[in-house]
Structures are given as C-alpha cells and as structure tokens.
Design a protein around this motif. Structure first.
Motif, PDB file in Angstrom:
ATOM      1  N   UNK B  98      45.044  40.023  45.125  1.00 32.50           N
ATOM      2  CA  UNK B  98      45.720  40.236  43.853  1.00 32.50           C
ATOM      3  C   UNK B  98      45.024  41.310  43.031  1.00 32.50           C
ATOM      4  N   UNK B  99      43.996  41.919  43.604  1.00 32.61           N
ATOM      5  CA  UNK B  99      43.324  43.009  42.910  1.00 32.61           C
ATOM      6  C   UNK B  99      42.179  42.588  42.015  1.00 32.61           C
ATOM      7  N   UNK B 120      39.570  40.792  36.269  1.00 32.36           N
ATOM      8  CA  UNK B 120      40.995  40.885  36.568  1.00 32.36           C
ATOM      9  C   UNK B 120      41.390  42.346  36.750  1.00 32.36           C
ATOM     10  N   UNK B 121      42.439  42.557  37.478  1.00 35.22           N
ATOM     11  CA  UNK B 121      43.098  43.864  37.579  1.00 35.22           C
ATOM     12  C   UNK B 121      42.140  45.012  37.871  1.00 35.22           C
ATOM     13  N   UNK B 131      46.183  45.013  46.340  1.00 31.98           N
ATOM     14  CA  UNK B 131      45.065  44.266  46.933  1.00 31.98           C
ATOM     15  C   UNK B 131      43.730  45.012  46.880  1.00 31.98           C
ATOM     16  N   UNK B 132      42.723  44.239  46.620  1.00 34.14           N
ATOM     17  CA  UNK B 132      41.366  44.710  46.801  1.00 34.14           C
ATOM     18  C   UNK B 132      41.081  44.466  48.287  1.00 34.14           C
ATOM     19  N   UNK B 133      40.582  45.444  48.990  1.00 35.35           N
ATOM     20  CA  UNK B 133      40.495  45.298  50.440  1.00 35.35           C
ATOM     21  C   UNK B 133      39.140  44.836  50.946  1.00 35.35           C
ATOM     22  N   UNK B 134      38.079  45.159  50.222  1.00 36.27           N
ATOM     23  CA  UNK B 134      36.760  44.829  50.735  1.00 36.27           C
ATOM     24  C   UNK B 134      35.736  44.912  49.618  1.00 36.27           C
ATOM     25  N   UNK B 135      34.575  44.381  49.886  1.00 34.75           N
ATOM     26  CA  UNK B 135      33.498  44.531  48.911  1.00 34.75           C
ATOM     27  C   UNK B 135      32.160  44.546  49.627  1.00 34.75           C
ATOM     28  N   UNK B 146      40.006  49.265  46.974  1.00 32.02           N
ATOM     29  CA  UNK B 146      41.343  48.690  47.051  1.00 32.02           C
ATOM     30  C   UNK B 146      42.317  49.602  47.749  1.00 32.02           C
ATOM     31  N   UNK B 147      43.541  49.095  47.895  1.00 31.63           N
ATOM     32  CA  UNK B 147      44.576  49.910  48.522  1.00 31.63           C
ATOM     33  C   UNK B 147      44.969  51.075  47.626  1.00 31.63           C
ATOM     34  N   UNK B 148      44.508  51.074  46.378  1.00 31.90           N
ATOM     35  CA  UNK B 148      44.798  52.172  45.480  1.00 31.90           C
ATOM     36  C   UNK B 148      43.824  53.340  45.668  1.00 31.90           C
TER      37      UNK B 148
END
Lengths: 654, 380
Positions: B98-99, B120-121, B131-135, B146-148
């Motif tokens: 959810x980001x 958030x966000x 989506x946040x993809x990894x950390x 993220x995917x952004x």
C-alpha cells in the motif's frame, strides 16, 4: 462442508429498488452479482424505472475450506495430489497401485491431522459460536474420513483373495472406539463384573472381532474357573484368525478350520453348556453367527454398517466385497424403527453396494466444498474404478468435472488461487480454457503478483494472456507517467506496437524539451532495442548524442548519416537529425567526406520536396525558424562539399 | 556429506512473502531462536513471530519437533508484506504494497506485537498510492523503494523521511541492500545494478552496472558479508549473477539456475562460501563455493552450469575441479564449475518467496502457505 439440508444461508438485501425483483449473474467461483429488476417476459417489456440509484451488489459466500485450519488441509493435500499425478505418468501396474494406496492413506492422514487440530481448537476457544463452528467442521471431517477409509478398503485396497473382513474389522476398531475405551476403563476396576458395562463391553469386543481383549475381560470374572467360562474362553481362543490368510495359508484351508470351529461352537451351544448364564449364551450365539442374536445386541453394534461387518465376520468371514450387499437389508431393518437413514448412511450404503457413482454423487452434496469428491474421484480414476461406459460423458470427464469444480472454488479465493492452478493443469479437456479465463480475472495488485501470474502463463505457453498482462501493467505505468517501467513490460512481452508507441513518446519528449528522460534505461537497452525500428532509432540516436558529447565527431557523423540512410528515423524527425549535423559541419576539422556530404544533401532535398508537396496538399510546411535553420544547413553543406573534395583531392594527389 | 538434511513443513494458512531470522545478540554466542514472517495476497495479512526450539545441542530423534516453529505472537498488516527487516532486537520494519512502511515492536514481557510507528504514503503515483517493493536496513537507517521509482531514506527514530530521491530509477527497483554505512545497492527490472551514495547531493547513482544482452529483470540482491564489493543477484529468468563492484561493468559470472524468477539470494553470514537462492519454480538451492579453487588439479572440464528445473541435474553433486588462484575470492573465480549445488526441497511445488539462514537452520517461506525449516549439515 455444510450439509445441504441443514444450512440454507440467507443474506438480506435491503434495497427498495429491488422491490420489482432481483436478478443475478454468476461471478467467479463463490460469487454472485445481484441487481434489481426482473427478467423481461417479452422483449419489449421494460423494467419500470425506479428513479433511484440502482446498485450492483456482489454477494460472496465463504466455504469452510477458507477456514484457517482447512486451508492447511488444502495446501497439504495439494502436494499429495500433484505427486500422484506425476507418478501416474511414470509408474504402471502394481507399483502405481501401491502409490495410489499410499496417496489415499496420505489424504486420510491429512484429514486426521486436521481433525486433531480442530479438536485442540475446540478445547482452547472460549467463543461459543466459534466452538459450534469448529464442532460442525469436526463432525463433517470425521464423516469424510469415515467414508474415505471405507472406500479405500472397498475400491482401492482390494485385499488379498478378495477378503475384506479383516480390513473392515480394522476400520471398525478405528472408528468405533467405544469398545476399546470401555475395555480400558474396566481393566482399571477391581471387580469389573460388578459394572453394568461389563457384558456390553464383552459383546462389543466380540462383535468387533477383538477376541483377545474379550478373553481378558472374561478371565477377570469371579466365576472364570467354572466350566462354562472355561469352555467359552477356550472356544474364543481357538477361533481361526483371518489374518493368517495373509501369512500364507490358503482361503480354503481357513474355510475348513472355520467350519470345524463353528460346528464346535454350535455343538456346545446345542448341548446347553451355557444355559446357566444367558450372557455367555449370547456370546456363543454370536460366534455361531445366529441371525436373531444380532438384533438382540443391536445396541452394541449400532449403527447398521457396524452390525453388517459383525454379521459378515461370524456368518461368512471370507465374503467378497461385492457380496457384502446381501447383508445390508437385514441390518438396516434392525435399526429402522429407531433412526432415520441419513446422508451418511446412504453414502455408505452405496459404497457397500459397490456403486461408486452414487458414492461420488451423494458425497458431492454432503461435502459441498468439493475437496472430498475431487480427491477421492481422482484416486478412483487412477485405480480404474470409473468405467467410462457407465457414464454418459466418460470417466475422465467425471473426474475432470469435479476437479474443475474444486479448482473453481479455489480460484475464487483471495489467496488460494495459486493452488487452483495446479488442479486445472491436470484437467486435460477443459483445464486450460478455464485457467485462461480465471487468470484474466485475478487482480494484478502489484508488479510482483503480475510477475507470478506471468510466469504461470509462460510456463503454459499462454502467449495471449501473457501479452495481455504485460499490456495491462505497461498501460498502467504509462498512465502513471512511468515510461521507463512501461517499456520494461512491453519489452518483456515483445510487444512491437507498444514499444514503438513508447519510443515515439520518448522522441516527442526530446524534441519538445531537448532532453532525454529515462536515460538510465535507454542507454542500457542493448540488443533489446532491435524489437522495434523506432526503438532502435531511439537507442542509436541517443548513442549519437553520447559520441558527440564525448568528442567522437567522426563516429557521430557516420552514425547520423547511417540513421538517415537506413530510414529508421520517422520523417518528421529528419529535420532534427539534419540540424544535428550542423555543428559537425561547422567544425574546423572535416567530418563528412564528399560522398557523405552528397548523401546529406540528398536527404535534405528529399525532405524539402516532400514538405513542399505537403504544403501544396494540406497547407503544412516549415515554420520560419525552421526554414532559416535549413537555409543555414544548406549553406554549411555546400561549404563542406568543396572543402571535402579539396581535402580528398589533396590526399589523392599526394 | 556425513549427515543428511532434515526438514519440517509447517502450514500456516497464509502465503509467506518474507521470512527473517532475528539477528543474534552480539553479546552472546547463542544463535537466535526467533524469526518473523510476513504474508501477502490475503484479505488480512499478518506479521507473525515464531519460536524455534533451540538450534544447538539437540538430540537427533528430537530433531523433528525442534524444527517445528511455534507461534509467539502476531499483528495485522495492511497490504502485502513486501519487505521485512529487524531494526534492533525487538523492532521489526515492514514495507507494504500500500506504499507505507511500519515499525512493529515486539513486547517481550507480554509476548505481544504492535505498531510503533507508520510512515504513510511513502510511495505513490501522484495521488494514488503504489506498492513499496523492498527495503534495506543498516543500524537505524531504513531505505525503501517503490514501483514509483522513488527511493526514501528513513530513520527509525525520526518521523519525517531524511531524504527522498525522487527519480532514482526509470524502471522499478526490486531489491535493496546496504553496501556500506551510507551506500546502498539497488537492482531493477531492467537488469541494472546501481549504487547510491546517500551522502551525495546528487540523485544520480554513483555507479551503474548492467546485465548485457537481452533485457532481463533483477529481483533480488545480497552482498558478500566479508567483502562488500562482491554482490550476488537473482534475475527474472532464474539466473544467479555474481558481480564485482570494483572493476566490472557487467556481472563476473552468470549462472543459469532456476526455472523462474529468483526471489531472494542470501549469503551465509558467517560461512560466506555458502549462498542460498529461492525461486518461483518452487526450488531452494544451496550454492557451495568452498571447493572452488581449492585444488590446482584439473580433472574434468564441463562448461556451463546449465540446470534444468527443480535442480534435478544437480542431484549428483558435480565435483569438477579447476585450477584457481588462492588469493581471489571464490565467488569471483573465473571457473565456477567446482561449485557444489544442492537442491534442498525437491517435493515442493509452489513458489518459494523468501529464505533466510542462521547457523545451520534455513527458513523458507512459500506460496503453499507454509514455512519450511531445514536443518543443514555442518558447512565447511
């Protein structure tokens, strides 16, 4: 696994716009879409306008398989299922049959493991409603295990020489544990005979063929030294054991021994050796297989299928599975007055009558989740128990239909869809079509999920679906102004059309802003740029800029010309390319040879004529600024030509 | 191998996307017995904390029980868990589809877990979240992608992000790992590996390396524990890549491995000659390079390390020998044919999303809603 008759689930929809009726359309799996209105009887009949906001409602119902404990079973049994299908392609004959039996036992072990889990949860939960729910699951899982194990004995195991009674006795022992429990309790007593359960327990043990335990209880009786007790214990101990048949002695041999032994029981009974003690007499009457005695002790071998096995044991211990049905009527009659026959009874009845289809059909309604029938039918199919001639559609389709149904309910689940895929893989006829449709409906929440579904498509050569997933993801990226990410999706599906569209977008961005975006991707495209001409041009054009900025003017010039000559560039981009040549022409050093200069002039000529034609046709032409630039270019070219000729000539002269 | 591999499958009713050992306490030598899992693709996702019987001094016949994890506590998680790391011994950071990114605190006294803070966000396309993809985590610093195409640097002790790298990547960043204290490595879906210096004022990567040839995506990355310039990546077409950040512009070696995306690669923290990969094809492989370059005798030469699905080709433990330089790290040795590769879970069908190894116990999180714990024989 809701039992059909009991649970009719209702869901109220309070919407006034539905007063004229409600229509529905199936969704995927356990899903229904409802909307107000009624089916028009005539084609011109219109739904009355309610003037209200009409809504489409999605109705979903949970099935018990989605319950956490049963979900474990879904995943566990999935492994068994897939392994069996693999074995089916590798093994044949006896080896495969052993594997089928193993799988069947494995399925049962799974059911038992989760029965235990449920039992633990019933013990630990405080929520009464939840406990009720667990109890319900537990009950059904118990029944399913009971039916499964009987089917395993009758249809899959096919014991040596067709003997079923020993297996059925094991089945009794496992599922009717009262006898064993009472026995354990009594053994702890100092004077077991004083307990009211004493004789009942002995009857139960004898009826289940647990002779050894019955003898032990009898030997605890205070009158054990009397003649009648001794005779009976002696008879019991000498009862021929069916299990010996497995150990090498033949059925005929056993039959002979059995007849001798029973004659002896009969003789002793007729000689009134047990007349003092009616209980002992009951036992010996059971041993003799007397028909009437079973009704007398019917409470000890309740329900009817228990009695059936007990009767078979003492009346015809070597009975074949296919002959068991002769006993059914008598046994059911004994209980008819007290209990109504339920669904479980009718399934077991069909099983004992060797009516596989009826078992499957009835189980399907009792265990509404499809788990039971899908897996059992698959096993029976592999065993060759489903003869195609008895079914309209053939046995394969029977199995496939049930697998599809089960897979369908999995595919409609948020998370279990991935398990459903495997089941569809093993439906030769319709599986692929179904899978294609289901895959189209799985929401692509994230790139990772998209990648997973893409992999499923690629593994199965579903190029259309794969392409459509990439298209959806790519379009989403475009909408989100992530052109780089979009390109990776289109490159993945080798979508020439969209790759071209994107390349043009990049070029447009460049000609508008004079700057490239997504350089980190474009610079590393490598051979993938060959997918589309436009993309190749983009990559090469970007390479030209790189060469130019690195001072590799000659290489840059060659590349530029090559781009023009190969006609990779879109016509409207030619001007940009030609103008890019300008700084190269203005270098003091000679970049373009006379030949190259002529080529450039040719291109410029071609472009201007085309534009002139275009202008005549639709009034479009160059802007003033462009014209000026082109004039400068023309000049530069005409200056370069003599320079080049001169230099080349000099070289030649030297 | 003297003793065999033992494993236990625990069904947990949720697909596991991430699995992570609690870092072992530095003061004690004891191995950790706690791990955390995150689920995905469910209506209600959860972060769960598990306990595994003591790893050490276990009798053989008790092994089976010792490999069964027991649930300690759990907490709800909004969206798919896409990244999961420990920040300290009882704080867990999880990124979501959810980001957002949330810190979970494990209250050891009451054995409960709850959200400590939530950013958030962090990742969005304009107004709507993505989506946040990894950390990746180093000490108290958390980096997410993220995917952004954004990269966000957070501090576990600070509410506002420390830094946002707006256009970190044109394609999606799929994996992050810290290289040094202030440098991170990222891998993206166009086959590139980049390093970023978090101190640098520029948003541009310090270094860009790339897989040459057909475009392939990279999904996972890990760095050699002793020599950080050695990096392993897992790609969408199942290839394990070994990179040397000091010199090369492209990977030192590409080893064809799995028959599907490699979701995670993981070096063993203390036995760095060992590496583990897991994949969408349902396999988990153990890569043992301890014999690479050990002998100078050339016995058999078999080129290529092509492998079929499920590691079947490697079941015979190929023991090819090659000459090699002792000074070179084994992973960088040009001849990797002496690498021993073992497939660890042959009967698994559905994808394995995550692996983690501590001492001799390997954890796998799968899409068949199970946690597989594997006890490996001692490593050289």
């Amino acid at each position: 696994m809701a039992e059909r008759e009991r649970d009719i689930q209702t869901c109220c929809i309070s919407d006034t716009s539905c007063q004229f009726g409600l229509q529905s359309v199936w969704g995927t799996g356990n899903q229904l879409f409802l909307f107000p209105g009624k089916n028009p009887l005539l084609s011109n009949e219109r739904r009355p306008a309610t003037g209200k906001n009409e809504q489409i409602r999605e109705v979903q119902w949970d099935i018990d398989l989605h319950h956490p404990v049963l979900r474990k079973m879904v995943n566990d049994s999935h492994n068994i299922f897939v392994n069996l299908q693999r074995q089916a392609t590798q093994l044949t004959g006896a080896a495969f049959h052993t594997q089928i039996l193993n799988s069947s036992r494995h399925y049962r072990a799974t059911q038992k493991a989760y029965l235990k889990d449920l039992d633990d949860m019933i013990g630990s939960t405080r929520d009464e409603e939840q406990r009720q729910q667990y109890m319900e699951h537990l009950k059904l899982l118990n029944i399913s295990e009971l039916i499964w194990s009987l089917c395993e004995i009758l249809f899959i195991e096919s014991p040596v020489g067709g003997l079923v009674v020993p297996k059925l006795l094991d089945w009794l022992k496992l599922h009717f544990i009262t006898a064993g429990r009472l026995f354990d309790d009594l053994m702890k007593e100092e004077q077991p005979e004083s307990k009211t359960t004493y004789w009942d327990t002995i009857f139960r043990l004898v009826l289940q063929g647990q002779i050894e335990k019955a003898c032990r209880l009898l030997s605890l009786h205070s009158a054990r030294q009397t003649d009648d007790f001794q005779t009976l214990i002696n008879l019991l101990k000498r009862m021929p054991q069916l299990s010996n048949v497995y150990k090498g002695s033949s059925v005929a041999e056993f039959d002979m021994k059995w007849r001798h032994w029973r004659d002896e029981c009969q003789r002793n009974y007729e000689e009134q050796k047990f007349s003092i003690n009616p209980n002992l007499e009951t036992v010996v009457r059971i041993l003799c297989g007397e028909d009437a005695v079973f009704s007398e002790v019917k409470d000890c071998c309740d329900p009817w299928y228990h009695m059936l096995i007990s009767k078979a044991l003492y009346q015809d211990p070597t009975v074949k599975a296919c002959d068991l049905h002769y006993y059914i009527q008598g046994c059911q009659d004994a209980y008819r007055s007290t209990t109504r026959l339920g669904e479980l009874d009718s399934i077991l009845l069909s099983a004992l009558e060797s009516d596989v289809y009826q078992v499957i059909k009835d189980s399907r309604t009792v265990f509404s989740n499809g788990w039971f029938v899908a897996h059992l039918t698959d096993l029976l199919h592999h065993c060759g128990q489903l003869d195609s001639h008895r079914l309209q559609f053939g046995s394969d389709l029977q199995r496939e239909f049930l697998l599809l149904e089960y897979a369908g309910s999995l595919m409609s689940h948020h998370s279990l869809w991935i398990v459903g895929v495997s089941y569809l893989d093993h439906c030769a006829e319709f599986g692929r079509k179904y899978l294609e449709l289901y895959l189209d409906h799985i929401p692509l929440d994230s790139e990772k999920k998209a990648n997973k579904i893409l992999k499923i498509c690629e593994d199965r050569n579903m190029t259309e679906q794969a392409k459509s997933i990439c298209k959806v993801m790519g379009m989403r990226c475009i909408r989100n102004k992530r052109l780089g990410a979009a390109l990776t999706w289109f490159l993945r599906s080798k979508d020439v059309g969209f790759a071209t569209v994107l390349a043009e977008k990049y070029l447009l961005e460049y000609s508008e802003s004079g700057e490239f975006t997504n350089l980190d991707l474009i610079d590393y495209l490598g051979p993938s740029m060959l997918l589309s001409n436009r993309l190749t041009f983009l990559g090469k054009y970007r390479e030209f800029h790189k060469l130019y900025s690195e001072g590799e003017y000659h290489a840059a010039g060659d590349l530029l010309l090559a781009l023009l000559q190969a006609r990779l560039a879109p016509k409207q981009f030619w001007i940009t390319l030609l103008i890019d040549a300008l700084p190269l022409l203005e270098k003091t050093e000679l970049i373009f040879s006379s030949q190259q200069t002529r080529e450039l002039m040719k291109c410029l000529e071609e472009l201007t004529t085309e534009y002139k034609l275009g202008k005549k046709r639709d009034g479009l032409g160059f802007t003033e600024a462009r014209k000026d630039q082109l004039d400068v270019l023309k000049l530069a070219l005409s200056r370069n030509l003599p320079k080049a000729i001169l230099q080349e000539g000099t070289v030649n002269l030297l | 191998m003297a003793d065999s591999i033992q494993s236990f499958v625990k069904f947990v009713s949720r697909k596991i996307s991430k699995i992570k050992w609690q870092p072992s306490q530095k003061q004690t030598l004891e191995c950790s017995d706690t791990f955390v899992t995150g689920s995905w693709d469910d209506e209600k996702n959860k972060i769960c904390l598990w306990h595994l019987g003591m790893q050490e001094s276990m009798e053989r016949d008790e092994m089976d029980d010792a490999l069964e994890p027991a649930l300690k506590c759990e907490a709800d998680h909004n969206g798919d868990v896409t990244g999961l790391e420990y920040v300290g011994s009882d704080v867990i950071v999880a990124s979501s589809s959810t980001g957002s990114v949330a810190l979970y605190k494990h209250h050891t006294s009451s054995q409960t877990m709850g959200i400590q803070y939530k950013w958030q966000c962090l990742h969005s396309h304009g107004n709507h979240l993505c989506p946040c993809t990894c950390l990746a985590v180093r000490d108290k610093t958390i980096v997410t992608a993220g995917e952004d195409g954004k990269m966000v640097v957070l501090s576990a002790e600070q509410k506002s992000p420390q830094r946002i790298i707006e256009n970190a990547d044109s394609s999606t960043i799929n994996g992050l790992v810290f290289l040094r204290h202030t440098e991170v490595i990222s891998v993206n879906s166009s086959g590139q590996l980049k390093t970023y210096d978090l101190r640098s004022s520029s948003d541009a990567p310090a270094q860009t390396l790339s897989v040459s040839g057909e475009l392939t995506s990279l999904h996972s990355v890990d760095r050699h524990p002793g020599q950080p310039h050695i990096v392993a990546t897992g790609s969408g077409d199942g290839v394990l890549g070994i990179w040397d950040l000091r010199q090369e512009k492209s990977p030192v070696s590409l080893l064809e491995a799995h028959n599907g995306p490699v979701w995670e690669v993981k070096f063993h923290k203390t036995n760095s000659d060992h590496l583990f990969t897991c994949s969408e094809d349902g396999a988990v492989w153990h890569w043992d390079s301890s014999l690479v370059g050990a002998s100078h005798m050339v016995q058999t030469q078999i080129t290529g390390t092509g492998a079929g699905s499920g590691g079947a080709n490697f079941s015979v433990n190929p023991s090819f020998q090659f000459g090699g330089s002792e000074t070179l790290n084994k992973w960088l040795s040009p001849d990797n044919s002496k690498m021993e590769i073992n497939s660890l879970i042959d009967d698994n069908i559905l994808p394995v999303n995550s692996v983690d190894i501590e001492s001799q116990t390997l954890l796998c999180g799968t899409d068949s809603e199970s946690i597989i714990t594997i006890r490996l024989p001692s490593m050289r």
